[in-house]
Motif scaffolding. Structure first.
Motif, PDB file in Angstrom:
ATOM      1  N   ASP A  68       0.813  -1.219   0.000  1.00  0.00           N
ATOM      2  CA  ASP A  68       0.000   0.000   0.000  1.00  0.00           C
ATOM      3  C   ASP A  68       0.846   1.269   0.000  1.00  0.00           C
ATOM      4  O   ASP A  68       0.317   2.386  -0.027  1.00  0.00           O
ATOM      5  CB  ASP A  68      -0.969   0.020   1.187  1.00  0.00           C
ATOM      6  N   LYS A  70       2.568   2.583   2.329  1.00  0.00           N
ATOM      7  CA  LYS A  70       2.465   3.359   3.562  1.00  0.00           C
ATOM      8  C   LYS A  70       3.547   3.010   4.592  1.00  0.00           C
ATOM      9  O   LYS A  70       3.645   3.662   5.630  1.00  0.00           O
ATOM     10  CB  LYS A  70       1.084   3.165   4.201  1.00  0.00           C
ATOM     11  N   SER A  71       4.328   2.000   4.328  1.00  0.00           N
ATOM     12  CA  SER A  71       5.407   1.650   5.247  1.00  0.00           C
ATOM     13  C   SER A  71       6.601   1.112   4.463  1.00  0.00           C
ATOM     14  O   SER A  71       6.445   0.555   3.371  1.00  0.00           O
ATOM     15  CB  SER A  71       4.951   0.615   6.282  1.00  0.00           C
ATOM     16  N   HIS A 105       7.443  -4.811  10.778  1.00  0.00           N
ATOM     17  CA  HIS A 105       7.818  -3.409  11.064  1.00  0.00           C
ATOM     18  C   HIS A 105       9.005  -3.380  12.033  1.00  0.00           C
ATOM     19  O   HIS A 105       9.020  -2.645  13.016  1.00  0.00           O
ATOM     20  CB  HIS A 105       6.652  -2.619  11.647  1.00  0.00           C
ATOM     21  N   GLN A 146       6.604   4.424   8.933  1.00  0.00           N
ATOM     22  CA  GLN A 146       5.208   4.320   8.530  1.00  0.00           C
ATOM     23  C   GLN A 146       4.644   5.726   8.352  1.00  0.00           C
ATOM     24  O   GLN A 146       5.102   6.673   9.017  1.00  0.00           O
ATOM     25  CB  GLN A 146       4.369   3.567   9.577  1.00  0.00           C
ATOM     26  N   THR A 147       3.663   5.869   7.478  1.00  0.00           N
ATOM     27  CA  THR A 147       3.087   7.187   7.247  1.00  0.00           C
ATOM     28  C   THR A 147       1.649   7.079   6.743  1.00  0.00           C
ATOM     29  O   THR A 147       1.277   6.084   6.113  1.00  0.00           O
ATOM     30  CB  THR A 147       3.918   7.975   6.208  1.00  0.00           C
ATOM     31  N   ASP A 148       0.870   8.111   7.006  1.00  0.00           N
ATOM     32  CA  ASP A 148      -0.462   8.240   6.401  1.00  0.00           C
ATOM     33  C   ASP A 148      -0.370   9.082   5.142  1.00  0.00           C
ATOM     34  O   ASP A 148      -1.348   9.273   4.430  1.00  0.00           O
ATOM     35  CB  ASP A 148      -1.432   8.905   7.399  1.00  0.00           C
ATOM     36  N   GLY A 149       0.833   9.622   4.909  1.00  0.00           N
ATOM     37  CA  GLY A 149       1.064  10.462   3.743  1.00  0.00           C
ATOM     38  C   GLY A 149       1.711   9.699   2.606  1.00  0.00           C
ATOM     39  O   GLY A 149       1.215   8.671   2.158  1.00  0.00           O
ATOM     40  N   THR A 165       9.482  10.104   4.476  1.00  0.00           N
ATOM     41  CA  THR A 165       8.026  10.243   4.522  1.00  0.00           C
ATOM     42  C   THR A 165       7.644  11.705   4.375  1.00  0.00           C
ATOM     43  O   THR A 165       8.299  12.601   4.919  1.00  0.00           O
ATOM     44  CB  THR A 165       7.446   9.696   5.848  1.00  0.00           C
ATOM     45  N   GLU A 167       4.305  14.632   4.235  1.00  0.00           N
ATOM     46  CA  GLU A 167       2.920  15.023   4.425  1.00  0.00           C
ATOM     47  C   GLU A 167       2.601  15.920   3.244  1.00  0.00           C
ATOM     48  O   GLU A 167       3.210  16.969   3.061  1.00  0.00           O
ATOM     49  CB  GLU A 167       2.773  15.791   5.743  1.00  0.00           C
ATOM     50  N   THR A 262       8.314  14.591   7.011  1.00  0.00           N
ATOM     51  CA  THR A 262       8.011  14.228   8.395  1.00  0.00           C
ATOM     52  C   THR A 262       9.059  13.288   9.006  1.00  0.00           C
ATOM     53  O   THR A 262       9.069  13.068  10.208  1.00  0.00           O
ATOM     54  CB  THR A 262       6.624  13.570   8.485  1.00  0.00           C
TER      55      THR A 262
END
Length: 292
Positions: A68, A70-71, A105, A146-149, A165, A167, A262
């Motif tokens: 995905d 995200k990591s 992780h 890990q990130t949501d961005g 990472t 944002e 970030t």
């Protein structure tokens, strides 16, 4: 008991160890393949222990990202020579390590090496690899982000690896920033993150240099201030000139793309490891004197 070629072949296929070592193990275990495998594992542990004090400053950096995006995880695996780092057995082991690392992780090497691949721990696989390749192999460090961005990664020649990472921004920007970090090696993201200790150390150097100029104190103070600002910019990501476009700083590039870094991590193979300097002439002379 006579050991057949087919027994040696089967053991080699299952262990990857040389034909000679396979035959030797089969002779010692009277042709029992399972016992031979167990014996070779024990021998591998013994060889690993003997090589533990040797310097392994070569190797490679590996980066793997999740499906995905995200990591991501980065691992440095060391060997004694660059030749072994290119060996197929070494890279296969690295992929096993990376699969376990991204799934867990991982942040701790010791815990990572306890994880299993088909009922065999990574640590045992490492010991078997040492027995097979004849060099010290060490999983030196691991780090995950890990990130949501947006996540970006870059590996240069297997020697330098970066995870970053963002944002905001996008994948292309994240990759560009990762490449920049690999090239310019910033220590922190923002200038205010540079440690006071490091700034003070540099200030002492700049002050000593400026005092030798004989300029007035107020001028010296301005010179020192300017040099400190330049130094802080040079070691912070957003203060650096963007490597792909020297007309813009990284901070401005991020601002133009409504993005913010970030976090990042950068590895270079062997950094911080003190390599033993070999002096073969002195070694030969010592042997000559010893035999005289």
């Amino acid at each position: 008991m006579s050991i057949t070629a087919s027994q040696v072949k089967e053991l080699r296929e299952r262990t990857g160890v040389s034909m000679m070592e396979c035959k030797k193990a089969l002779v010692e275990t009277a042709g029992d393949i399972e016992a031979a495998i167990e014996l070779m594992c024990k021998n591998g542990m013994a060889k690993a222990a003997k090589k533990a004090d040797r310097t392994a400053a070569e190797g490679a950096v590996f980066v793997k990202t999740s499906a995905d995006g995200k990591s991501g995880t980065m691992v440095e695996i060391n060997s004694e020579t660059d030749f072994v780092a290119r060996d197929e057995n070494f890279t296969n082991f690295a992929q096993q390590v990376m699969t376990c690392a991204i799934d867990s992780h991982a942040e701790d090497v010791a815990k990572l090496m306890e994880l299993n691949v088909e009922d065999t721990s990574l640590e045992k696989l490492r010991e078997q690899l040492i027995a097979k390749l004849g060099e010290k192999i060490a999983v030196r460090r691991v780090e995950s982000l890990q990130t949501d961005g947006v996540l970006g990664s870059y590996v240069h020649g297997g020697r330098i690896g970066v995870l970053v990472t963002l944002e905001g921004g996008n994948v292309d920007l994240a990759k560009d920033i990762a490449m920049h970090i690999a090239a310019m090696r910033p220590q922190v993201v923002n200038p205010d993150e540079v440690s006071a200790e490091l700034v003070e150390k540099e200030k002492e150097i700049f002050t000593s240099q400026a005092m030798e100029s004989g300029k007035p104190a107020e001028i010296i103070e301005k010179i020192i201030g300017g040099r400190i600002k330049k130094f802080v910019d040079e070691v912070s990501l957003i203060g650096q000139v963007f490597v792909k476009d020297p007309s813009v700083k990284v901070g401005q590039l991020l601002k133009d793309n409504s993005a913010k870094v970030t976090g990042f991590v950068c590895y270079e193979v062997g950094e911080g490891i003190e390599k033993k300097e070999e002096n073969f002439r002195e070694e030969v002379m010592a042997q000559v004197k010893g035999s005289a």
